[in-house]
Write an enzyme that holds these catalytic residues in place. Structure first.
Site, PDB file in Angstrom:
ATOM      1  N   PRO A 141      85.896  -8.213 109.514  1.00  0.00           N
ATOM      2  CA  PRO A 141      86.437  -9.448 108.681  1.00  0.00           C
ATOM      3  C   PRO A 141      85.782 -10.851 108.686  1.00  0.00           C
ATOM      4  O   PRO A 141      84.648 -10.317 109.536  1.00  0.00           O
ATOM      5  CB  PRO A 141      87.493  -9.865 110.216  1.00  0.00           C
ATOM      6  CG  PRO A 141      87.024  -9.523 111.002  1.00  0.00           C
ATOM      7  CD  PRO A 141      86.676  -7.843 110.978  1.00  0.00           C
ATOM      8  N   HIS A 142      86.002 -10.986 107.409  1.00  0.00           N
ATOM      9  CA  HIS A 142      84.850 -12.458 107.159  1.00  0.00           C
ATOM     10  C   HIS A 142      84.953 -12.739 106.399  1.00  0.00           C
ATOM     11  O   HIS A 142      85.842 -13.096 105.815  1.00  0.00           O
ATOM     12  CB  HIS A 142      83.501 -11.572 106.276  1.00  0.00           C
ATOM     13  CG  HIS A 142      83.810 -10.109 105.228  1.00  0.00           C
ATOM     14  ND1 HIS A 142      84.284  -9.637 105.280  1.00  0.00           N
ATOM     15  CD2 HIS A 142      83.424 -10.665 103.964  1.00  0.00           C
ATOM     16  CE1 HIS A 142      84.946  -8.709 104.049  1.00  0.00           C
ATOM     17  NE2 HIS A 142      84.658  -9.648 103.397  1.00  0.00           N
TER      18      HIS A 142
END
Length: 158
Positions: free
Chosen positions: A73-74
């Site tokens: 996740p980013h």
């Protein structure tokens, strides 16, 4: 030209207090919050709610489960003032909707300032390349402490 991160960047991006070897919560959103709180507790996040909103919005666009048991996740957000990475591993795996249908057991969160598009891409691509190697993933699963995780990452991006 591909911008990459090097060994000295690893210490800055993922100090040992950004690493957890405890089992994260089972759900994707709860795991994202768990990783985010590692960065909040380390003083890297100025606005937790804004960071969470950016991360969840990114998840809505497309999955961050990249396959081979990896979830990344980013987000780019002004809720952080410098690039940061957090890591947790899961014995059971967390469903990040990856293309291969496998749950993510190695989970990295990348947060960079809104203006840091180049940093964001270099961190994501360097990490993704390193994690495609079976040995790197095996070493991360076998790591007994946060230093071993960071040493594995340093060696992998060298």
């Amino acid at each position: 030209m591909t911008v990459t991160i090097d060994q000295s960047d690893v210490d800055e991006l993922i100090p040992t207090d950004h690493v957890s070897l405890s089992e994260p919560p089972a759900g994707k959103e709860a795991t994202i919050e768990y990783l985010l709180d590692l960065l909040v507790d380390a003083g890297r996040v100025d606005d937790r709610d804004a960071a969470l909103t950016a991360l969840l919005a990114r998840e809505e666009e497309t999955t961050t489960g990249v396959g081979k048991g990896i979830g990344i996740p980013h987000a780019k957000t002004d809720a952080v003032s410098r690039p940061s990475v957090a890591f947790v591993r899961s014995e059971d795996g967390v469903d990040f909707g990856s293309m291969d249908g496998e749950p993510a057991t190695l989970l990295f969160m990348i947060l960079v300032p809104e203006s840091g598009a180049e940093d964001h891409l270099s961190i994501l691509s360097s990490l993704s390349r390193a994690l495609m190697h079976d040995e790197v993933r095996e070493d991360l699963h076998a790591a007994e402490d946060a230093e071993a995780v960071r040493d594995t990452l340093k060696e992998a991006v060298a």
